[in-house]
Design an enzyme around this catalytic site. Structure first.
Site, PDB file in Angstrom:
ATOM      1  N   GLU A  62     -11.708   2.713  18.015  1.00 24.25           N
ATOM      2  CA  GLU A  62     -11.175   1.956  16.880  1.00 24.25           C
ATOM      3  C   GLU A  62      -9.657   2.088  16.818  1.00 24.25           C
ATOM      4  OE1 GLU A  62     -11.032  -0.376  15.038  1.00 24.25           O
ATOM      5  OE2 GLU A  62     -12.240  -0.187  13.244  1.00 24.25           O
ATOM      6  N   ASP A  63      -9.009   1.177  16.122  1.00 29.98           N
ATOM      7  CA  ASP A  63      -7.550   1.244  16.002  1.00 29.98           C
ATOM      8  C   ASP A  63      -7.092   2.223  14.926  1.00 29.98           C
ATOM      9  OD1 ASP A  63      -8.496  -0.393  13.954  1.00 29.98           O
ATOM     10  OD2 ASP A  63      -7.094  -2.023  14.309  1.00 29.98           O
ATOM     11  N   ASP A 111      -8.922   4.060   7.862  1.00 24.94           N
ATOM     12  CA  ASP A 111      -8.164   3.936   6.618  1.00 24.94           C
ATOM     13  C   ASP A 111      -9.053   4.453   5.476  1.00 24.94           C
ATOM     14  OD1 ASP A 111      -5.941   2.996   5.072  1.00 24.94           O
ATOM     15  OD2 ASP A 111      -7.011   1.149   4.644  1.00 24.94           O
ATOM     16  N   PHE A 170       1.581   0.654   5.660  1.00 23.53           N
ATOM     17  CA  PHE A 170       0.912  -0.397   6.423  1.00 23.53           C
ATOM     18  C   PHE A 170       1.607  -0.546   7.768  1.00 23.53           C
ATOM     19  CE2 PHE A 170      -0.447  -4.514   7.864  1.00 23.53           C
ATOM     20  CZ  PHE A 170      -1.793  -4.489   7.543  1.00 23.53           C
ATOM     21  N   ARG A 202       0.156  -7.953  17.013  1.00 24.14           N
ATOM     22  CA  ARG A 202      -0.725  -7.070  17.781  1.00 24.14           C
ATOM     23  C   ARG A 202      -0.109  -6.662  19.124  1.00 24.14           C
ATOM     24  NH1 ARG A 202      -5.784  -7.013  15.276  1.00 24.14           N
ATOM     25  NH2 ARG A 202      -6.513  -8.968  14.386  1.00 24.14           N
TER      26      ARG A 202
HETATM   27  P1  IMP Z   1     -11.231   1.084   6.836  1.00 27.17           P
HETATM   28  O1  IMP Z   1     -10.514   0.945   5.505  1.00 27.17           O
HETATM   29  O2  IMP Z   1     -11.221   2.499   7.329  1.00 27.17           O
HETATM   30  O3  IMP Z   1     -12.604   0.500   6.735  1.00 27.17           O
HETATM   31  O4  IMP Z   1     -10.407   0.238   7.883  1.00 27.17           O
HETATM   32  C1  IMP Z   1     -10.759  -1.061   8.179  1.00 27.17           C
HETATM   33  C2  IMP Z   1      -9.752  -1.819   8.965  1.00 27.17           C
HETATM   34  O5  IMP Z   1      -8.605  -2.064   8.158  1.00 27.17           O
HETATM   35  C3  IMP Z   1      -9.172  -1.209  10.224  1.00 27.17           C
HETATM   36  O6  IMP Z   1     -10.024  -1.303  11.335  1.00 27.17           O
HETATM   37  C4  IMP Z   1      -7.952  -2.097  10.399  1.00 27.17           C
HETATM   38  O7  IMP Z   1      -8.324  -3.290  11.043  1.00 27.17           O
HETATM   39  C5  IMP Z   1      -7.535  -2.376   8.982  1.00 27.17           C
HETATM   40  N1  IMP Z   1      -6.361  -1.572   8.602  1.00 27.17           N
HETATM   41  C6  IMP Z   1      -6.326  -0.461   7.850  1.00 27.17           C
HETATM   42  N2  IMP Z   1      -5.062   0.001   7.705  1.00 27.17           N
HETATM   43  C7  IMP Z   1      -4.282  -0.847   8.401  1.00 27.17           C
HETATM   44  C8  IMP Z   1      -2.863  -0.894   8.675  1.00 27.17           C
HETATM   45  O8  IMP Z   1      -2.048  -0.063   8.239  1.00 27.17           O
HETATM   46  N3  IMP Z   1      -2.436  -1.925   9.449  1.00 27.17           N
HETATM   47  C9  IMP Z   1      -3.278  -2.852   9.977  1.00 27.17           C
HETATM   48  N4  IMP Z   1      -4.608  -2.851   9.758  1.00 27.17           N
HETATM   49  C10 IMP Z   1      -5.095  -1.843   8.986  1.00 27.17           C
HETATM   50 MG    MG Z   2      -9.833  -3.134  12.954  1.00 29.67          MG
END
Ligand code: IMP
Ligand code: MG
Length: 176
Positions: A97-98, A101, A150, A163
């Site tokens: 995963e990238d 969050d 962010f 990206r």
């Molecule tokens: P989650 O909140 O852990 O479910 O994260 C879900 C998705 O939110 C990640 O896979 C990213 O695609 C996106 N995301 C969260 N934080 C960032 C950020 O700082 N920049 C870009 N995408 C983000």
């Molecule tokens: Mg993502």
């Protein structure tokens, strides 16, 4: 409107860390076959770099998921837009995963994939924002812990853009 505020993690640091993660995973899974699941689209750049640092018997799979709404659904349920092509039963799975969050996407996805009876399942992410968690979740392999900002670049987007940037950068959202 938005603009790039600063470089948070330069390309050279990312490269060095990806190499370390690759070596760690190669040690942990020595002699085993591994199924790597790339979570599209954000993890695509990291995935391409990471797999070339693995000295293992690997298979690639790709999944695409999207969160339901934004913040309204506390269950953190995600919609599967694209699933893996082959069953993962009995496989050693690593989800790539990238960023983690809130933790909602990965905790849901990991539970979903666990129900398919893989031999093992772990998570590898290049970025982690631990201060933003809504659900308790930890990745086994984490590239960098970052502050609550962010970020874009190295696969991460804002509105589908940025990206392709080589560095991880902080994005600033401005009034107009
Ligand atoms: P989650 O909140 O852990 O479910 O994260 C879900 C998705 O939110 C990640 O896979 C990213 O695609 C996106 N995301 C969260 N934080 C960032 C950020 O700082 N920049 C870009 N995408 C983000
Ligand atoms: Mg993502």
């Amino acid at each position: 409107m938005e603009k790039i505020k600063k470089i948070l993690i330069p390309e050279a640091d990312i490269k060095a860390r990806v190499r370390e993660l690759g070596a760690e995973i190669s040690r942990d899974y020595a002699g085993k076959a591994v199924t790597l699941i790339c979570i599209l689209n954000g993890a695509s750049v990291f995935f391409a770099d990471l797999v070339r640092e693995l000295d293992l018997d690997v298979r690639f799979e790709f999944m695409s998921v999207s969160s339901y709404g934004s913040g309204t659904v506390t269950s953190g349920e995600v919609k599967i837009l694209k699933d893996v092509n082959y069953p993962i039963e009995g496989k050693n799975v690593i989800i790539v995963e990238d960023i983690i969050d809130s933790g909602c996407t990965l905790s849901y996805l990991k539970r979903l994939l666990e129900q398919r009876n893989p031999a093992s399942i772990r998570v590898c992410t290049i970025l982690d924002k631990p201060s933003r968690r809504k659900v308790d979740f930890k990745g086994e392999y984490v590239g960098f812990e970052i502050p609550d900002e962010f970020v874009i670049g190295y696969g991460l987007d804002y509105d589908g853009k940025y990206r392709n940037l080589k560095d991880v950068c902080v994005l600033e959202l401005t009034e107009d």
